[in-house]
Design a protein around this motif. Structure first.
Motif, PDB file in Angstrom:
ATOM      1  N   UNK A  24       0.780  -1.230   0.000  1.00 32.59           N
ATOM      2  CA  UNK A  24       0.000   0.000   0.000  1.00 32.59           C
ATOM      3  C   UNK A  24       0.810   1.276   0.000  1.00 32.59           C
ATOM      4  N   UNK A  25       2.064   1.221  -0.389  1.00 31.34           N
ATOM      5  CA  UNK A  25       2.936   2.400  -0.357  1.00 31.34           C
ATOM      6  C   UNK A  25       3.471   2.722  -1.742  1.00 31.34           C
ATOM      7  N   UNK A  26       3.539   4.018  -2.053  1.00 30.61           N
ATOM      8  CA  UNK A  26       4.394   4.467  -3.129  1.00 30.61           C
ATOM      9  C   UNK A  26       5.832   4.509  -2.590  1.00 30.61           C
ATOM     10  N   UNK A  27       6.811   4.544  -3.469  1.00 28.44           N
ATOM     11  CA  UNK A  27       8.228   4.626  -3.074  1.00 28.44           C
ATOM     12  C   UNK A  27       8.621   3.456  -2.168  1.00 28.44           C
ATOM     13  N   UNK A  28       8.059   2.280  -2.477  1.00 29.05           N
ATOM     14  CA  UNK A  28       8.325   1.094  -1.661  1.00 29.05           C
ATOM     15  C   UNK A  28       9.795   0.684  -1.717  1.00 29.05           C
ATOM     16  N   UNK A  29      10.480   0.950  -2.839  1.00 28.76           N
ATOM     17  CA  UNK A  29      11.900   0.616  -2.938  1.00 28.76           C
ATOM     18  C   UNK A  29      12.722   1.369  -1.905  1.00 28.76           C
ATOM     19  N   UNK A  30      12.362   2.621  -1.668  1.00 25.10           N
ATOM     20  CA  UNK A  30      13.130   3.464  -0.745  1.00 25.10           C
ATOM     21  C   UNK A  30      13.065   2.896   0.674  1.00 25.10           C
ATOM     22  N   UNK A  31      11.918   2.339   1.033  1.00 27.97           N
ATOM     23  CA  UNK A  31      11.776   1.722   2.353  1.00 27.97           C
ATOM     24  C   UNK A  31      12.500   0.380   2.433  1.00 27.97           C
ATOM     25  N   UNK A  32      12.611  -0.300   1.298  1.00 34.55           N
ATOM     26  CA  UNK A  32      13.085  -1.690   1.296  1.00 34.55           C
ATOM     27  C   UNK A  32      14.597  -1.824   1.113  1.00 34.55           C
ATOM     28  N   UNK A  33      15.164  -1.123   0.133  1.00 37.67           N
ATOM     29  CA  UNK A  33      16.527  -1.426  -0.302  1.00 37.67           C
ATOM     30  C   UNK A  33      17.606  -1.110   0.746  1.00 37.67           C
ATOM     31  N   UNK A  34      17.536  -0.032   1.563  1.00 39.15           N
ATOM     32  CA  UNK A  34      18.640   0.212   2.504  1.00 39.15           C
ATOM     33  C   UNK A  34      18.860  -0.942   3.476  1.00 39.15           C
ATOM     34  N   UNK A  35      17.799  -1.496   4.020  1.00 41.42           N
ATOM     35  CA  UNK A  35      17.955  -2.605   4.965  1.00 41.42           C
ATOM     36  C   UNK A  35      18.451  -3.873   4.284  1.00 41.42           C
TER      37      UNK A  35
END
Length: 592
Positions: free
Chosen positions: A174-185
């Protein structure tokens, strides 16, 4: 079993799909499977996928209802058979040696991630987003985020991952910009990354994509959440983040398509800019950030009798008067429970605490004098609050055990005790919640149960406020202004007047103790509502019934919401925003 799984989320990409799939079928590395997740496409995408799958058996098709990019990628991960996974967006394409180059580098250097160059393609131009001149291994986290250009290039695409690295790390729904939340971790967990030269991922700038076309408060806030997460990640890991990335746009107000006001945040200071560059105000951030903008419905003139009170709103002047109305119990009904047990059972559940334990028997007496008898009536108490258990309880309460009242003990979940322990103990039965400070009408339970019999799949409540989208805002409409008969997610139940929960009607997070006690510990009804929406259970109201309730005398001196609320320093608007941030899928369901 294929060595590499290529996951391709597909949604309405009939104009671009052939370029993408052709580049994958022509890979020099042949030991692959291509998992195409059709995310509820409305154009000819499903037909094109079927045609491709008939040409090459390496193509697998997953058809699902539309759930967004994160949902499609998660579905692909769950169905991947390979030891390695890569993501290709369905309007992009890659060089023919892309998989071979990344696979060779990741095996040779025993890394968890191999990353390629990336070229951004516009109709009349192209530009390097990432470019590597040599195959090189990086193990220091600062070096890894620098070489991957985080946060400027937070892409899940353009990389080959060990499946073991990502299979238990789903994208947030349910999020836009899901990559930004996912890739750093993911980069942090990898611990070792290799760059791969001489092959490229081609990122097509599609003006019809979701991120390009939808301009909404939610998109703005998702961007804010994602960028805030980046700042937090860099701070927690002692990484260097350039100053520009630390200035986060929080909100933009557009008038006729032009950005008039922009609110930016930097190191706990919020600045409002006129036309995006002229600062007009600055303030320190001291309260929780709101996830969505709310307005409470206000009527210029309102006169209403409700719960032994008269409420008057006269052009912004609010007055409240307590009436002398008294509750008159029906003594013609003898107290007791149903003798012929139902399947599923009908269980009335409530809780109390020391501040009301001396008056709760008045409420329970009315629950025992119902025209429709419950199968069980349970009062849940915390043994931390009553260390001597029944020795700490008044005789007036204990006497009601003769008529069927059960007093059961549980851990202290605050006001959530009225529902959560009952759901755990009786997962296949009907639970009806009541509060401990009200007199309940004799047809209270019957009115709820009759609605349940009409449709056993819905939650039913005697009172609810309504949440409706109005432009950039969600409006909270008080229950006494809602005369419609809709059964949907927008009815935010208010449990004090009574709510019926059929079996399995709430999301599994209803049992997550940490979320219960840490998210919105003093707003149980909002959390119960959220769990219903997350489970896909709609909520209906009991219509044409008297919704007025009389408070038990001397029961309002203390209340869980008041005593807890003092320490939590939270109002209902903040509670809704916390829930929306934790469960952004609810936004989608309300907007749809």
């Amino acid at each position: 079993m294929p060595e590499v799984s290529i996951i391709v989320p597909c949604y309405n990409v009939e104009n671009y799909l052939e370029d993408c799939i052709s580049s994958l079928l022509n890979q020099t590395f042949k030991d692959i499977e291509i998992i195409c997740v059709n995310d509820g496409s409305k154009d000819s995408t499903p037909m094109l996928l079927e045609n491709f799958s008939q040409q090459d058996k390496r193509i697998k098709i997953i058809n699902k209802e539309n759930g967004g990019l994160s949902s499609a990628r998660n579905s692909g991960i769950q169905n991947a058979s390979g030891n390695f996974i890569t993501f290709i967006d369905s309007d992009d394409w890659v060089d023919n040696n892309y998989i071979e180059k990344l696979y060779s580098a990741i095996i040779k250097n025993d890394c968890a991630i191999a990353v390629s160059g990336m070229i951004r393609k516009r109709p009349n131009s192209e530009k390097y987003r990432l470019h590597f001149s040599e195959e090189k291994v990086y193990e220091n986290l600062q070096d890894i985020v620098d070489i991957c250009r985080i946060p400027a290039c937070c892409y899940a695409c353009g990389k080959l991952f060990k499946k073991s690295l990502i299979e238990n790390s789903p994208f947030k729904l349910g999020m836009y910009f899901e990559d930004v939340l996912w890739i750093p971790n993911i980069l942090k967990a990898a611990k070792k990354l290799v760059t791969v030269p001489d092959t490229y991922y081609y990122y097509r700038v599609n003006n019809n994509s979701i991120v390009k076309t939808i301009q909404s408060i939610k998109k703005q806030h998702d961007s804010y959440i994602a960028k805030s997460a980046i700042v937090k990640f860099f701070n927690e890991n002692n990484l260097v983040l350039n100053k520009k990335a630390q200035h986060i746009t929080k909100y933009i107000k557009y008038i006729f398509g032009a950005p008039v006001l922009k609110v930016k945040e930097y190191k706990n200071t919020e600045t409002t800019l006129l036309f995006g560059f002229l600062p007009i105000s600055k303030k320190k951030i001291t309260s929780k950030n709101l996830y969505y903008k709310f307005k409470k419905y206000k009527k210029m003139f309102l006169y209403k009798r409700l719960d032994s009170h008269i409420y008057i709103n006269f052009f912004g002047i609010h007055l409240s008067f307590k009436t002398n109305d008294k509750f008159c119990p029906d003594n013609s009904i003898s107290p007791g429970l149903n003798e012929n047990k139902r399947i599923p059972s009908l269980i009335v559940s409530l809780t109390s605490f020391p501040g009301r334990i001396n008056t709760v028997h008045h409420t329970i007496e009315t629950l025992l004098k119902q025209t429709l008898r419950p199968d069980r009536l349970i009062l849940w108490l915390s043994d931390n609050q009553f260390p001597n258990k029944e020795d700490d309880l008044p005789n007036e309460l204990l006497k009601l055990k003769e008529f069927g009242l059960e007093i059961l003990w549980c851990e202290d979940l605050k006001s959530y005790k009225k529902l959560v322990p009952a759901l755990k103990m009786f997962p296949n039965d009907i639970i009806i919640t009541a509060d401990d400070d009200m007199y309940y009408q004799k047809d209270w339970l019957q009115s709820l149960y009759e609605k349940y019999l009409e449709n056993p799949n819905n939650i039913y409540t005697r009172r609810a406020c309504r949440i409706e989208k109005k432009g950039d805002y969600f409006m909270i409409l008080p229950h006494y202004l809602d005369n419609n008969k809709k059964i949907d997610f927008s009815n935010q139940l208010m449990g004090g007047a009574g709510t019926l929960y059929p079996p399995n009607s709430l999301h599994s997070d209803i049992f997550d103790k940490d979320k219960i006690l840490n998210l919105i510990p003093t707003f149980d009804d909002i959390y119960f509502w959220a769990m219903a929406v997350m489970a896909g259970t709609k909520i209906g109201l009991v219509q044409n019934k008297d919704l007025n309730f009389y408070n038990v005398e001397n029961s309002q001196n203390e209340a869980l919401c008041k005593t807890n609320g003092k320490s939590q320093n939270m109002n209902d608007i903040e509670a809704f925003n916390i829930i929306f941030e934790q469960y952004p899928q609810i936004i989608q369901k309300l907007e749809n």
